[in-house]
Design a protein around this motif. Structure first.
Motif, PDB file in Angstrom:
ATOM      1  N   GLN A 454      -9.290 131.690  20.397  1.00 19.23           N
ATOM      2  CA  GLN A 454     -10.641 131.872  19.876  1.00 19.23           C
ATOM      3  C   GLN A 454     -11.372 132.997  20.613  1.00 19.23           C
ATOM      4  OE1 GLN A 454     -11.853 130.135  17.140  1.00 19.23           O
ATOM      5  NE2 GLN A 454     -13.405 131.747  17.251  1.00 19.23           N
ATOM      6  N   ASN A 479     -17.356 131.921   6.704  1.00 21.95           N
ATOM      7  CA  ASN A 479     -16.821 131.068   7.770  1.00 21.95           C
ATOM      8  C   ASN A 479     -17.355 129.645   7.655  1.00 21.95           C
ATOM      9  OD1 ASN A 479     -15.202 133.009   8.992  1.00 21.95           O
ATOM     10  ND2 ASN A 479     -16.839 133.741  10.346  1.00 21.95           N
ATOM     11  N   ASP A 483     -15.115 126.293   7.159  1.00 21.35           N
ATOM     12  CA  ASP A 483     -15.202 125.130   8.050  1.00 21.35           C
ATOM     13  C   ASP A 483     -15.432 123.844   7.264  1.00 21.35           C
ATOM     14  OD1 ASP A 483     -14.798 126.704  10.251  1.00 21.35           O
ATOM     15  OD2 ASP A 483     -16.940 126.923  10.727  1.00 21.35           O
ATOM     16  N   GLN A 484     -16.262 123.890   6.255  1.00 24.30           N
ATOM     17  CA  GLN A 484     -16.519 122.710   5.428  1.00 24.30           C
ATOM     18  C   GLN A 484     -15.247 122.225   4.723  1.00 24.30           C
ATOM     19  OE1 GLN A 484     -19.722 123.674   2.765  1.00 24.30           O
ATOM     20  NE2 GLN A 484     -21.304 123.688   4.363  1.00 24.30           N
ATOM     21  N   LYS A 486     -12.180 122.866   5.618  1.00 22.74           N
ATOM     22  CA  LYS A 486     -11.226 122.348   6.616  1.00 22.74           C
ATOM     23  C   LYS A 486     -11.568 120.903   6.999  1.00 22.74           C
ATOM     24  CE  LYS A 486      -9.701 126.652   8.846  1.00 22.74           C
ATOM     25  NZ  LYS A 486      -9.698 127.447  10.105  1.00 22.74           N
ATOM     26  N   ALA A 487     -12.846 120.601   7.120  1.00 22.05           N
ATOM     27  CA  ALA A 487     -13.252 119.225   7.445  1.00 22.05           C
ATOM     28  C   ALA A 487     -12.820 118.261   6.337  1.00 22.05           C
ATOM     29  CB  ALA A 487     -14.760 119.165   7.651  1.00 22.05           C
TER      30      ALA A 487
END
Length: 657
Positions: A454, A479, A483-484, A486-487
Motif C-alpha cells: 500500500q 476507489n 471498496d463498496q 469489495k465489501a
C-alpha cells in the motif's frame, strides 16, 4: 455283590456280633442306641472307609459310660461278600499305637494304625482299596449303599452330570430337527468363524444388542447437535452466490479499467504501468491472504464443532453412567430392605411353636400318639414350607451373594463414572482452550506485506497525482465504489462459507439417520434370533427332562428353574411323588425319601451292572419298601428290643454281651 456274613469286634460299642445272611435281605431291630446304625457303619467302613452318613473323622473305637475311649482294644470288622460267583472276605482292624521311649518306665499313646486283609491275607491300604475298586469305585459304592447319598449328599452338579452320563445328552441337531420353527438356527450357529453354541450366541447377541441400544439412544442427541450447528442459509443455493460474486468482481474490473484510463491519459505511461503492476500485486496478495484466512477460519470452525461434539458426547455418557450408578444403589437399598423384612418374617415363623391339643375335647382322654404326631407333622410341614419359601425368596432376590455382586458392580460403575467425569473435564478444558485461540483475522491492509504494497502504491499514486490534481476527485470516487463492491464480495464469501458448513451438517444428519435405521434393523434381527435361542433352550430342557424321567417309574428330576426374566437356570432336584403330586425330596416324608432313594439306586445299579448291599436306616418309617432285586439291610427302631434282634438268612441272632 451281596453280603454273606458280618462279624464285629469291639466296634463302636458292640463287643461281639456275628450275622449270617447268605446274600438274603436282613432286618435289624432294636431300641435306640442299641447299635443298629453301627452295623451299617461297619459295612460302609469296610467298603469305602466312611460311616453310612459319610461323616468325617469316623472312628470305630468304643467309649465307656463316661464317653471316654477304652484303650488297648482291637476294633475290627470283617465281612464275606459274594461277587460274580466268588467269595471275597474283607477285614480291617483299627488299633492304638503305644510306644515306650528310651529311658521311660511307661509306654505312651502315639497314634492309631489300621491293618487290612483280603481273604485273610494281610495287604497294604492301597492294595485293599484297589481290589474293592475292581468291583465298585468309592463314589458308586456310596450311591448304591445309601438311599440318601445321591439325593442329599451329592452336589447337584454331580447329580446332574451323572444323570446325563446315564441317560445321554441331547444334541442341538436333534432338538432343531424335532421343532421345525427352529430350523433357521442352523444358519445362525454356523458363523463365518466356525460353529458356535446356543449359549455362546446368546452371550454375543445380548452384548451386541446392549451396545446397539446405547448407540440408538445417543443418535437423536447427535442429530440435534448437528441441527444446532447448521447455519441458517435460507433457500439460496451456492451457484447463486458464486454467480453474484463473479458479477461483482466483473464490476470491480470495469472500475479498475476506468480508473486506469483516467490515469493513462494524464501521466507517464511507465508510472501508470508501474502502478498497475503494484495494484495487481496488491489485489493478488490480498486475495491469497483472504483465501488463506477463510481456510484457517473454516478449519478453526471444524475443530470447534468437533470439540463441542466430543464434550456433548462425554456429557451424555456421564449422565447415562450416573443413572446406572443410581439404579444399582437403589437396587442395593431395596434388596437390603427386603432382606431385613424376610429376616424378621423368618424369626416370626421360627418362634411359632406347636401348641396343639393332646387331650380329646369330647371324651377328655389323651389323644393317640399317632394323632398328636400327625398334627405336629402337619404343623411342622407348614412351618418348614414357610421357612423354605422365605429362604428361596431370599436366595433368589436378596442373598448375600446378590448383594456382594451388586456391591462389586456399584464399585465398578462408580469407577467408570469417575473416569468419564475426568475425561469430560479434560474435554471441556480443551474446548475452552480452543475457544480462547479464536481471534478475529487481521485485515490484509494491516499486515507487513499489505502495508508495504500500500505504501508503494501510495507513493506511485502521489507521483502520478501531483501534476494532475484535476482528476483526483474522479479517482477517489472510483476507489470508493471499488471498496463498496469489495465489501459486498466479502459478505457473499461469508454466506457461501455458511452454506458449505450447512451442507456438511446436512450430510452428517443423513448419515446418522441411515445409521439409526441400520442399527434398528440389526437389533430386530438379533432380538428375533435370541427369541429362537430361548425357544430352543426350552425345547431342549423339555426333551432332556423327559429323556431322564422316562427311565424312572415314580421319581422325577427337575433339571432347570424358571427365572423371573424368563430365562432358565440349571439345577438338579429329586422330586418325590405324594398324594398331592410331586414334591422336593427334602420336603417329603421319610418313607417317600427312602423309597425314592431305592428307586434311584435300583436304576443306577442296573445301568452300571453293579450290585451292592442297600442299607436302609430308620426303616421303621416305611410301611412298604419299594421292591428291588438288591440285597436290603433294614435298620429298624423297635423299643420292644433292648438288644439287637437280627432277622434274615437262615437263623435269628441276638447281640452277645
Amino acid at each position: 455283590m451281596k453280603l454273606l456274613s458280618l462279624k464285629l469286634e469291639n466296634f463302636q460299642g458292640i463287643k461281639s456280633l456275628e450275622i449270617t445272611s447268605d446274600g438274603t435281605d436282613i432286618e435289624v431291630r432294636g431300641d435306640n442306641a442299641t447299635g443298629k446304625t453301627t452295623i451299617g457303619n461297619a459295612i460302609t467302613w469296610l467298603l469305602y472307609d466312611k460311616p453310612l452318613d459319610g461323616g468325617k473323622n469316623f472312628s470305630p473305637k468304643t467309649l465307656n459310660g463316661n464317653g471316654e475311649e477304652v484303650h488297648n482294644l482291637v476294633h475290627g470288622a470283617e465281612a464275606i461278600f459274594a461277587d460274580a460267583g466268588q467269595r471275597l472276605k474283607l477285614k480291617k482292624e483299627f488299633m492304638e499305637i503305644w510306644t515306650k521311649k528310651r529311658g521311660a518306665s511307661k509306654s505312651t499313646f502315639s497314634g492309631h494304625t489300621t491293618e487290612y486283609y483280603l481273604n485273610d491275607i494281610p495287604v497294604k491300604a492301597g492294595e485293599y482299596a484297589k481290589r474293592i475298586e475292581q468291583i465298585c469305585n468309592p463314589e458308586m459304592a456310596k450311591i448304591l449303599t445309601n438311599p440318601f447319598y445321591f439325593p442329599v449328599d451329592m452336589k447337584w452338579t454331580d447329580r446332574r452330570e451323572l444323570l446325563l452320563s446315564v441317560c445321554g445328552d441331547i444334541t442341538d441337531e436333534l432338538v432343531i430337527e424335532a421343532y421345525s420353527n427352529l430350523a433357521t438356527l442352523i444358519d445362525v450357529l454356523n458363523s463365518e468363524s466356525g460353529r458356535i453354541t446356543i449359549d455362546d450366541y446368546l452371550k454375543i447377541s445380548k452384548s451386541t444388542m446392549t451396545k446397539i441400544n446405547e448407540d440408538l439412544k445417543s443418535i437423536p442427541s447427535r442429530i440435534d447437535e448437528a441441527e444446532k450447528a447448521k447455519p441458517d442459509v435460507g433457500d439460496i443455493y451456492p451457484k447463486v452466490f458464486e454467480k453474484e460474486i463473479a458479477e461483482q468482481e466483473a464490476d470491480i474490473a470495469e472500475l479498475q479499467r476506468q480508473k486506469l484510463n483516467l490515469e493513462n491519459g494524464k501521466v507517464d505511461e511507465a508510472l501508470v504501468e508501474k502502478k498497475k503492476e503494484i495494484n495487481n500485486k496488491l489485489i493478488q496478495k490480498s486475495t491469497e491472504y483472504a483465501q488463506l484466512q477463510n481456510k484457517e477460519m473454516s478449519e478453526q470452525a471444524d475443530a470447534l464443532i468437533k470439540s463441542a461434539n466430543l464434550v456433548r458426547d462425554a456429557e451424555c455418557a456421564y449422565a447415562k453412567q450416573a443413572e446406572k450408578v443410581a439404579e444399582i444403589r437403589n437396587s442395593i437399598s431395596s434388596k437390603k430392605k427386603l432382606q431385613s423384612e424376610l429376616t424378621e418374617k423368618y424369626k416370626e415363623i421360627v418362634a411359632n411353636q406347636w401348641a396343639g391339643e393332646t387331650v380329646c375335647p369330647t371324651c377328655g382322654q389323651e389323644l393317640q400318639p399317632e394323632k398328636i404326631e400327625e398334627a405336629k407333622a402337619t404343623f411342622n410341614l407348614a412351618k418348614s414350607k414357610g421357612l423354605e419359601k422365605i429362604n428361596k425368596q431370599g436366595s433368589e432376590q436378596c442373598s448375600k451373594a446378590i448383594l456382594e455382586k451388586l456391591a462389586v458392580d456399584l464399585k465398578l460403575e462408580e469407577t467408570i463414572l469417575a473416569k468419564i467425569g475426568e475425561e469430560l473435564k479434560e474435554l471441556q478444558q480443551a474446548h475452552q482452550a480452543a475457544l480462547g485461540l479464536v481471534k478475529d483475522p487481521i485485515p490484509f491492509a494491516d499486515t507487513t506485506m499489505g502495508k508495504a504494497l500500500q505504501a508503494e502504491l501510495d507513493e506511485i499514486t502521489k507521483q502520478i497525482d501531483e501534476p494532475n490534481n484535476d482528476i483526483a476527485p474522479q479517482i477517489a470516487k472510483i476507489n470508493g465504489e471499488i471498496d463498496q463492491i469489495k465489501a459486498k464480495v466479502s459478505s457473499l464469501n461469508d454466506k457461501l462459507s455458511d452454506y458449505k458448513l450447512a451442507e456438511k451438517q446436512e450430510l452428517r444428519i443423513a448419515e446418522l439417520k441411515l445409521q439409526e435405521e441400520s442399527l434398528a434393523a440389526e437389533y430386530e434381527k438379533l432380538e428375533a434370533n435370541a427369541f429362537l435361542c430361548e425357544q430352543f433352550i426350552k425345547a431342549k430342557v423339555s426333551m432332556l427332562t423327559d429323556s431322564i424321567n422316562n427311565r424312572f417309574k415314580n421319581v422325577r428330576f427337575k433339571l432347570f428353574d424358571d427365572q423371573i426374566n424368563g430365562g432358565l437356570k440349571e439345577c438338579c432336584e429329586v422330586l418325590v411323588p405324594c398324594a398331592e403330586g410331586l414334591i422336593p425330596f427334602n420336603t417329603a416324608n421319610n418313607a417317600g425319601k427312602i423309597n425314592a432313594g431305592i428307586e434311584i439306586i435300583d436304576a443306577l445299579s442296573k445301568h452300571w451292572g453293579v450290585e451292592m448291599p442297600l442299607i436302609v436306616d430308620n426303616a421303621e418309617s416305611v410301611t412298604q419298601l419299594l421292591e428291588t432285586e438288591l440285597q436290603v439291610i433294614k435298620l429298624v427302631v423297635d423299643e420292644k428290643y433292648k438288644e439287637l434282634q437280627i432277622n434274615g438268612g437262615t437263623e435269628e441272632w441276638q447281640q452277645t454281651a
